[in-house]
Design an enzyme around this catalytic site. Sequence first.
Site, PDB file in Angstrom:
ATOM      1  N   GLU A  94       0.844  -1.181  -0.070  1.00 46.67           N
ATOM      2  CA  GLU A  94      -0.021   0.061  -0.031  1.00 46.67           C
ATOM      3  C   GLU A  94       0.694   1.173   0.080  1.00 46.67           C
ATOM      4  O   GLU A  94       2.164   1.450   0.416  1.00 46.67           O
ATOM      5  CB  GLU A  94      -1.190   0.002   1.368  1.00 46.67           C
ATOM      6  N   CYS A 121       2.022  -1.838  15.313  1.00 49.67           N
ATOM      7  CA  CYS A 121       2.102  -1.486  13.996  1.00 49.67           C
ATOM      8  C   CYS A 121       1.254  -2.861  13.112  1.00 49.67           C
ATOM      9  O   CYS A 121       1.747  -4.034  13.510  1.00 49.67           O
ATOM     10  CB  CYS A 121       3.722  -1.328  13.397  1.00 49.67           C
ATOM     11  N   GLY A 161       7.164  -1.755   5.976  1.00 43.74           N
ATOM     12  CA  GLY A 161       8.355  -2.325   5.912  1.00 43.74           C
ATOM     13  C   GLY A 161       9.433  -1.220   6.505  1.00 43.74           C
ATOM     14  O   GLY A 161       9.321  -0.139   6.850  1.00 43.74           O
ATOM     15  N   CYS A 335      -0.621   2.265   9.102  1.00 39.23           N
ATOM     16  CA  CYS A 335       0.120   1.548   8.471  1.00 39.23           C
ATOM     17  C   CYS A 335      -0.154  -0.063   8.061  1.00 39.23           C
ATOM     18  O   CYS A 335      -0.313  -0.534   9.364  1.00 39.23           O
ATOM     19  CB  CYS A 335       1.742   1.501   8.980  1.00 39.23           C
TER      20      CYS A 335
HETATM   21  N1  SAH Z   1       9.910   0.882   9.547  1.00 40.06           N
HETATM   22  C1  SAH Z   1      10.168   2.164   9.426  1.00 40.06           C
HETATM   23  C2  SAH Z   1       9.056   2.893   8.868  1.00 40.06           C
HETATM   24  C3  SAH Z   1       7.712   2.324   8.443  1.00 40.06           C
HETATM   25  S1  SAH Z   1       6.362   2.972   9.842  1.00 40.06           S
HETATM   26  C4  SAH Z   1      10.118   2.669  10.800  1.00 40.06           C
HETATM   27  O1  SAH Z   1       9.952   2.140  11.726  1.00 40.06           O
HETATM   28  O2  SAH Z   1      10.263   4.182  10.841  1.00 40.06           O
HETATM   29  C5  SAH Z   1       6.625   4.652   9.816  1.00 40.06           C
HETATM   30  C6  SAH Z   1       6.071   5.087  11.271  1.00 40.06           C
HETATM   31  O3  SAH Z   1       4.796   5.025  11.422  1.00 40.06           O
HETATM   32  C7  SAH Z   1       7.013   4.673  12.306  1.00 40.06           C
HETATM   33  O4  SAH Z   1       7.546   5.863  13.106  1.00 40.06           O
HETATM   34  C8  SAH Z   1       6.179   3.799  12.966  1.00 40.06           C
HETATM   35  O5  SAH Z   1       6.510   3.602  14.211  1.00 40.06           O
HETATM   36  C9  SAH Z   1       4.815   4.493  12.821  1.00 40.06           C
HETATM   37  N2  SAH Z   1       3.625   3.615  13.223  1.00 40.06           N
HETATM   38  C10 SAH Z   1       3.373   2.433  12.785  1.00 40.06           C
HETATM   39  N3  SAH Z   1       2.059   2.086  13.036  1.00 40.06           N
HETATM   40  C11 SAH Z   1       1.671   3.150  13.812  1.00 40.06           C
HETATM   41  C12 SAH Z   1       0.399   3.333  14.533  1.00 40.06           C
HETATM   42  N4  SAH Z   1      -0.363   2.331  14.491  1.00 40.06           N
HETATM   43  N5  SAH Z   1       0.189   4.238  15.138  1.00 40.06           N
HETATM   44  C13 SAH Z   1       1.026   5.385  15.071  1.00 40.06           C
HETATM   45  N6  SAH Z   1       2.234   5.289  14.478  1.00 40.06           N
HETATM   46  C14 SAH Z   1       2.618   4.123  14.086  1.00 40.06           C
END
Ligand code: SAH
Length: 352
Positions: A94, A121, A161, A335
């Site tokens: 996505e 996540c 990812g 995400c």
């Molecule tokens: N793997 C990378 C990029 C992908 S996630 C990373 O960890 O940075 C992008 C951002 O969204 C990251 O900061 C992650 O921790 C955050 N994220 C993922 N799921 C989330 C959620 N349910 N609520 C808020 N932030 C979230």
Amino acid sequence: MNNKKDIKSYTLSELEEELKAAGLPKFRAGQIYEWLHKKLVMSFDDMTNLSKDLREKLDSEYFITNISTELVQTSKIDGTRKYLFKLSDGNFVESVLMRYHHGNSVCISSQVGCRMGCRFCASTLDGLTRNLLPSEMLDEIYQIQKETGERVHNIVLMGTGEPMDNYDNVVRFLKMITNPDGLNISQRNITVSTCGIVENMKRLAMEKFQITLALSLHSVTDEKRRELMPIANKYSIEEIMEACEFYFENTGRRITFEYSLVRDVNDREEDAEGLIKLAKRVGAHVNLIPVNPIKERDYRETEHAAVVAFKNKLEKSRINVTIRREMGRDIDGACGQLRKRHMDGTIGRMHS
Ligand code: SAH
């Protein structure tokens, strides 16, 4: 895809070299590159200014990655568009298009699934399927430009990812998308987000890009970070801070800390204080994100008033801080939620 080579992941000069070795003139590389990156064809047969022989020869040695739109959700609130794309091998990824006054921003995935296991996540719930190729990351952007007829100005690698777990392909993608031969997107308009894979943060620093590196910090003590992010068992906050300092020293670019606020977990007074110390140490900009709850876990977001209070506390200490605007809250915002629901067969049903 057997032993064929991924032609869309070659830069123009590499393609020239490749064709030269096969005894073909240089201008052919330019033609092919244009078909792949500007006219966005999905098969060699569509390259009508090449002879049939050449098309067949190319087809026997190379493949062209293919992307198609499986589903689009458009937010009624802010026009954010969330795309579910199908790849050549039937996998789904996505991407999200966000329309801001300063231009169109696209959030892309760098892997099919993820193996980092962050507790809040949705992208990581089913683990990692495979890395995306450079061409497939390009395809996410090309497809969105094609569908909207609008130019993409900013790119964030914050979809599904872990970019630093697919290092070579991500770096190649970054080189290609910022190249004048390609979309020529300014490096300053690109953000790569990482959960903190120290060795590769340092390698990225040595690439000397002018991109922004965002670190998903989410906790200010190793103990709490380990509860939320398994990767914290491998790298301490101290090691990550040293990598952030190294990144700044080598690129002159300030790091961004991403900090997802989880109610009663990381939103207390002492968390704000710890965050101030770390942000000051590396001169980081802080981006606060109220956690987007996923149904598989019982984390809840910090209430809005408490988010604002947390922000004010940081600002009093002169930390540069923003609260991430929540885009597309009425569609599957978090995400990996769209892909997950599609694969679980629950699209169309309401989710809590
Ligand atoms: N793997 C990378 C990029 C992908 S996630 C990373 O960890 O940075 C992008 C951002 O969204 C990251 O900061 C992650 O921790 C955050 N994220 C993922 N799921 C989330 C959620 N349910 N609520 C808020 N932030 C979230």
